[in-house]
Design an enzyme around this catalytic site. Sequence first.
Site, PDB file in Angstrom:
ATOM      1  N   THR A 135       0.821  -1.210   0.000  1.00  0.00           N
ATOM      2  CA  THR A 135       0.000   0.000   0.000  1.00  0.00           C
ATOM      3  C   THR A 135       0.857   1.263   0.000  1.00  0.00           C
ATOM      4  OG1 THR A 135      -1.525   1.258   1.402  1.00  0.00           O
ATOM      5  CG2 THR A 135      -0.054  -0.234   2.547  1.00  0.00           C
ATOM      6  N   ASP A 136       0.265   2.354  -0.479  1.00  0.00           N
ATOM      7  CA  ASP A 136       0.965   3.650  -0.415  1.00  0.00           C
ATOM      8  C   ASP A 136       1.021   4.198   1.014  1.00  0.00           C
ATOM      9  OD1 ASP A 136      -1.704   4.360  -0.106  1.00  0.00           O
ATOM     10  OD2 ASP A 136      -1.724   5.847  -1.718  1.00  0.00           O
ATOM     11  N   GLU A 137       0.247   3.599   1.929  1.00  0.00           N
ATOM     12  CA  GLU A 137       0.212   4.140   3.298  1.00  0.00           C
ATOM     13  C   GLU A 137       1.550   3.972   4.017  1.00  0.00           C
ATOM     14  OE1 GLU A 137      -3.208   3.620   5.677  1.00  0.00           O
ATOM     15  OE2 GLU A 137      -4.564   3.705   3.976  1.00  0.00           O
ATOM     16  N   TYR A 161      -1.874  -0.169  10.962  1.00  0.00           N
ATOM     17  CA  TYR A 161      -1.999  -0.881   9.680  1.00  0.00           C
ATOM     18  C   TYR A 161      -0.779  -0.620   8.802  1.00  0.00           C
ATOM     19  CZ  TYR A 161      -3.239  -1.497   4.760  1.00  0.00           C
ATOM     20  OH  TYR A 161      -3.218  -1.841   3.424  1.00  0.00           O
ATOM     21  N   LYS A 165       2.215  -3.107   7.363  1.00  0.00           N
ATOM     22  CA  LYS A 165       2.502  -3.322   5.939  1.00  0.00           C
ATOM     23  C   LYS A 165       3.952  -2.918   5.622  1.00  0.00           C
ATOM     24  CE  LYS A 165       0.107  -4.511   3.035  1.00  0.00           C
ATOM     25  NZ  LYS A 165      -0.281  -5.861   2.518  1.00  0.00           N
ATOM     26  N   ASN A 260     -12.177  13.708   0.703  1.00  0.00           N
ATOM     27  CA  ASN A 260     -13.272  12.810   1.091  1.00  0.00           C
ATOM     28  C   ASN A 260     -14.636  13.465   0.932  1.00  0.00           C
ATOM     29  OD1 ASN A 260     -11.385  10.877   1.781  1.00  0.00           O
ATOM     30  ND2 ASN A 260     -11.317  11.488   3.932  1.00  0.00           N
TER      31      ASN A 260
HETATM   32  P1  NAD Z   1      -9.596  -7.302   2.175  1.00  0.00           P
HETATM   33  O1  NAD Z   1      -9.626  -7.014   3.633  1.00  0.00           O
HETATM   34  O2  NAD Z   1     -10.806  -7.028   1.358  1.00  0.00           O
HETATM   35  O3  NAD Z   1      -9.215  -8.828   1.929  1.00  0.00           O
HETATM   36  C1  NAD Z   1      -8.208  -9.474   2.663  1.00  0.00           C
HETATM   37  C2  NAD Z   1      -8.355 -10.968   2.438  1.00  0.00           C
HETATM   38  O4  NAD Z   1      -7.317 -11.620   3.179  1.00  0.00           O
HETATM   39  C3  NAD Z   1      -9.683 -11.531   2.942  1.00  0.00           C
HETATM   40  O5  NAD Z   1     -10.250 -12.403   1.997  1.00  0.00           O
HETATM   41  C4  NAD Z   1      -9.314 -12.277   4.219  1.00  0.00           C
HETATM   42  O6  NAD Z   1     -10.139 -13.395   4.493  1.00  0.00           O
HETATM   43  C5  NAD Z   1      -7.883 -12.705   3.900  1.00  0.00           C
HETATM   44  N1  NAD Z   1      -7.091 -12.919   5.113  1.00  0.00           N
HETATM   45  C6  NAD Z   1      -7.000 -12.078   6.182  1.00  0.00           C
HETATM   46  N2  NAD Z   1      -6.218 -12.625   7.131  1.00  0.00           N
HETATM   47  C7  NAD Z   1      -5.787 -13.823   6.643  1.00  0.00           C
HETATM   48  C8  NAD Z   1      -4.940 -14.842   7.145  1.00  0.00           C
HETATM   49  N3  NAD Z   1      -4.398 -14.738   8.355  1.00  0.00           N
HETATM   50  N4  NAD Z   1      -4.700 -15.908   6.374  1.00  0.00           N
HETATM   51  C9  NAD Z   1      -5.257 -16.026   5.138  1.00  0.00           C
HETATM   52  N5  NAD Z   1      -6.089 -15.094   4.617  1.00  0.00           N
HETATM   53  C10 NAD Z   1      -6.343 -13.997   5.362  1.00  0.00           C
HETATM   54  O7  NAD Z   1      -8.333  -6.511   1.625  1.00  0.00           O
HETATM   55  P2  NAD Z   1      -8.134  -5.762   0.235  1.00  0.00           P
HETATM   56  O8  NAD Z   1      -8.649  -4.393   0.351  1.00  0.00           O
HETATM   57  O9  NAD Z   1      -8.599  -6.636  -0.863  1.00  0.00           O
HETATM   58  O10 NAD Z   1      -6.538  -5.675   0.204  1.00  0.00           O
HETATM   59  C11 NAD Z   1      -5.763  -6.754  -0.327  1.00  0.00           C
HETATM   60  C12 NAD Z   1      -4.288  -6.395  -0.225  1.00  0.00           C
HETATM   61  O11 NAD Z   1      -4.028  -5.212  -0.952  1.00  0.00           O
HETATM   62  C13 NAD Z   1      -3.822  -6.125   1.208  1.00  0.00           C
HETATM   63  O12 NAD Z   1      -2.535  -6.643   1.352  1.00  0.00           O
HETATM   64  C14 NAD Z   1      -3.818  -4.607   1.311  1.00  0.00           C
HETATM   65  O13 NAD Z   1      -2.852  -4.182   2.246  1.00  0.00           O
HETATM   66  C15 NAD Z   1      -3.434  -4.226  -0.110  1.00  0.00           C
HETATM   67  N6  NAD Z   1      -3.926  -2.917  -0.569  1.00  0.00           N
HETATM   68  C16 NAD Z   1      -5.243  -2.570  -0.427  1.00  0.00           C
HETATM   69  C17 NAD Z   1      -5.690  -1.358  -0.945  1.00  0.00           C
HETATM   70  C18 NAD Z   1      -7.149  -0.942  -0.850  1.00  0.00           C
HETATM   71  O14 NAD Z   1      -7.472   0.192  -1.239  1.00  0.00           O
HETATM   72  N7  NAD Z   1      -8.057  -1.779  -0.381  1.00  0.00           N
HETATM   73  C19 NAD Z   1      -4.791  -0.503  -1.579  1.00  0.00           C
HETATM   74  C20 NAD Z   1      -3.446  -0.885  -1.681  1.00  0.00           C
HETATM   75  C21 NAD Z   1      -3.031  -2.109  -1.185  1.00  0.00           C
HETATM   76  O1  DAU Z   2      -4.186   3.990   0.422  1.00  0.00           O
HETATM   77  C1  DAU Z   2      -4.392   2.615   0.348  1.00  0.00           C
HETATM   78  C2  DAU Z   2      -5.222   2.153   1.521  1.00  0.00           C
HETATM   79  O2  DAU Z   2      -6.554   2.609   1.297  1.00  0.00           O
HETATM   80  C3  DAU Z   2      -5.203   0.642   1.709  1.00  0.00           C
HETATM   81  O3  DAU Z   2      -3.905   0.228   1.995  1.00  0.00           O
HETATM   82  C4  DAU Z   2      -6.153   0.219   2.822  1.00  0.00           C
HETATM   83  O4  DAU Z   2      -6.196  -1.186   2.915  1.00  0.00           O
HETATM   84  C5  DAU Z   2      -7.538   0.742   2.491  1.00  0.00           C
HETATM   85  O5  DAU Z   2      -8.422   0.431   3.536  1.00  0.00           O
HETATM   86  C6  DAU Z   2      -7.506   2.252   2.259  1.00  0.00           C
HETATM   87  O6  DAU Z   2      -7.224   2.947   3.502  1.00  0.00           O
HETATM   88  P1  DAU Z   2      -7.991   4.300   3.900  1.00  0.00           P
HETATM   89  O7  DAU Z   2      -7.903   4.477   5.348  1.00  0.00           O
HETATM   90  O8  DAU Z   2      -7.547   5.421   3.022  1.00  0.00           O
HETATM   91  O9  DAU Z   2      -9.497   3.883   3.432  1.00  0.00           O
HETATM   92  P2  DAU Z   2     -10.912   4.144   4.115  1.00  0.00           P
HETATM   93  O10 DAU Z   2     -11.942   3.764   3.097  1.00  0.00           O
HETATM   94  O11 DAU Z   2     -11.004   3.540   5.464  1.00  0.00           O
HETATM   95  O12 DAU Z   2     -10.938   5.717   4.287  1.00  0.00           O
HETATM   96  C7  DAU Z   2     -10.796   6.591   3.176  1.00  0.00           C
HETATM   97  C8  DAU Z   2     -10.828   8.010   3.705  1.00  0.00           C
HETATM   98  O13 DAU Z   2     -12.165   8.293   4.182  1.00  0.00           O
HETATM   99  C9  DAU Z   2      -9.928   8.243   4.904  1.00  0.00           C
HETATM  100  O14 DAU Z   2      -9.404   9.563   4.839  1.00  0.00           O
HETATM  101  C10 DAU Z   2     -10.855   8.116   6.117  1.00  0.00           C
HETATM  102  C11 DAU Z   2     -12.174   8.625   5.569  1.00  0.00           C
HETATM  103  N1  DAU Z   2     -13.390   8.030   6.142  1.00  0.00           N
HETATM  104  C12 DAU Z   2     -13.484   6.673   6.158  1.00  0.00           C
HETATM  105  C13 DAU Z   2     -14.612   6.058   6.671  1.00  0.00           C
HETATM  106  C14 DAU Z   2     -14.717   4.547   6.724  1.00  0.00           C
HETATM  107  C15 DAU Z   2     -14.428   8.829   6.600  1.00  0.00           C
HETATM  108  O15 DAU Z   2     -14.342  10.072   6.564  1.00  0.00           O
HETATM  109  N2  DAU Z   2     -15.537   8.229   7.091  1.00  0.00           N
HETATM  110  C16 DAU Z   2     -15.684   6.868   7.167  1.00  0.00           C
HETATM  111  O16 DAU Z   2     -16.723   6.371   7.655  1.00  0.00           O
END
Ligand code: NAD
Ligand code: DAU
Length: 355
Positions: A135-137, A161, A165, A260
């Site tokens: 992730t970019d975080e 988180y 990562k 947001n």
């Molecule tokens: P998600 O939470 O939707 O899915 C995670 C999956 O991992 C789930 O299916 C869960 O059951 C599985 N999992 C969790 N713990 C586990 C364990 N101990 N063993 C086996 N499986 C397990 O997550 P996502 O949003 O699809 O993100 C997927 C990947 O991409 C993550 O590594 C996250 O850090 C990265 N990522 C997410 C975003 C985003 O915007 N969502 C952006 C950049 C990177």
């Molecule tokens: O940048 C990549 C990341 O993006 C991934 O690595 C993470 O897995 C993914 O969850 C996401 O993280 P964020 O914290 O950016 O996503 P989230 O949807 O939780 O929040 C997006 C923005 O919105 C953040 O600034 C917090 C805000 N927010 C979120 C929720 C859930 C609100 O203002 N209200 C809300 O209820």
Amino acid sequence: MKLLITGGAGFIGSHVVRLFVTKYPEYQIYNLDALTYAGNLANLSDIEKAPNYTFIKGDITDAKFLVDMFTELSFDGVIHLAAESHVDRSITDPMSFVMTNVVGTVNLLNAAKDSWAAEGMAPNFEGKRFYHVSTDEVFGSLHNPEDFFTEETAYDPQSPYSASKAASDHFVRAYGNTYKLPVVLSNCSNNYGPNHFPEKLIPLMIHNIQTNKPLPIYGKGENVRDWLFVVDHARAIDAVFHKGKQGETYNIGGFNEWKNIDIVNLLCQIMDRKLGRPEGTSAQLITYVTDRAGHDLRYAIDAHKIMNNLGWQPSLQFEEGLEKTVDWFLTNQDWLNNVTSGAYQRYYQGMYTDR
Ligand code: NAD
Ligand code: DAU
């Protein structure tokens, strides 16, 4: 190619599994997932019977299970997505993030390294690849409006988180350096699209607008995220897995920064139109709430490396992607109801036993 994809029942993983199963019928795709609250096999119902697809229920925190599975199945490659992914949950329960994201990743690195070494492939592990999706975080928060995260930006994680990562990224690079494991990594910005779990901003707002619940905006709603349609991320993962240079990292993002509050207002407009509500109705649900602890101000990815070196670029404009996403949630009401009621977890209980 025998390819292990971890976390394939989650949001991004399900799109990656679908892309690989359909685009590469000659590959055997194994989806390893623990089916935590975020894992939902309904995300893959359209491809679950494909002859080149196998689901394995299992937990990456279980080192012995991983060793046994690698010994039995001899994978050629790994795309590792399994993780605890929600920042708010990491604030209330950091240890589960350490366990899955750090310990789980190191378990997976060990299992791959040891099984590939046992095949006589060390020291260079010819033909193998371990790809860590991150992730970019990990880069922390941008404060200067001109700045972007590049592949050279120093890590500065600010939440439990992102710290977990960042630690997992460091371990992956350390295994590349120390054991010559053939690793590649990517760091992506915020994804959105179908199958997004409704704890995250965009699906939560869609669900709450539809059900006339408050739309919680953390702080002033001025935090900025860089949004990418999830299928474009899956396409980028395909490019990095097949064309990425060993040991390198690729930043993935849409050059698509939004505050947001602006996203939520746009969603309100789209939803008013789609639900036939008078303009301005949904925006009345906007409610400013206490800010997320340690809330990062701005993320923005410089994606030139993957665009120039691997020929990837996003295919969808944000407005188009958001319309598609809203349409998906409105036409997949069962998916949303099953997730918000918890029925999806009861349905799969007992169907798969842990290996
Ligand atoms: P998600 O939470 O939707 O899915 C995670 C999956 O991992 C789930 O299916 C869960 O059951 C599985 N999992 C969790 N713990 C586990 C364990 N101990 N063993 C086996 N499986 C397990 O997550 P996502 O949003 O699809 O993100 C997927 C990947 O991409 C993550 O590594 C996250 O850090 C990265 N990522 C997410 C975003 C985003 O915007 N969502 C952006 C950049 C990177
Ligand atoms: O940048 C990549 C990341 O993006 C991934 O690595 C993470 O897995 C993914 O969850 C996401 O993280 P964020 O914290 O950016 O996503 P989230 O949807 O939780 O929040 C997006 C923005 O919105 C953040 O600034 C917090 C805000 N927010 C979120 C929720 C859930 C609100 O203002 N209200 C809300 O209820």
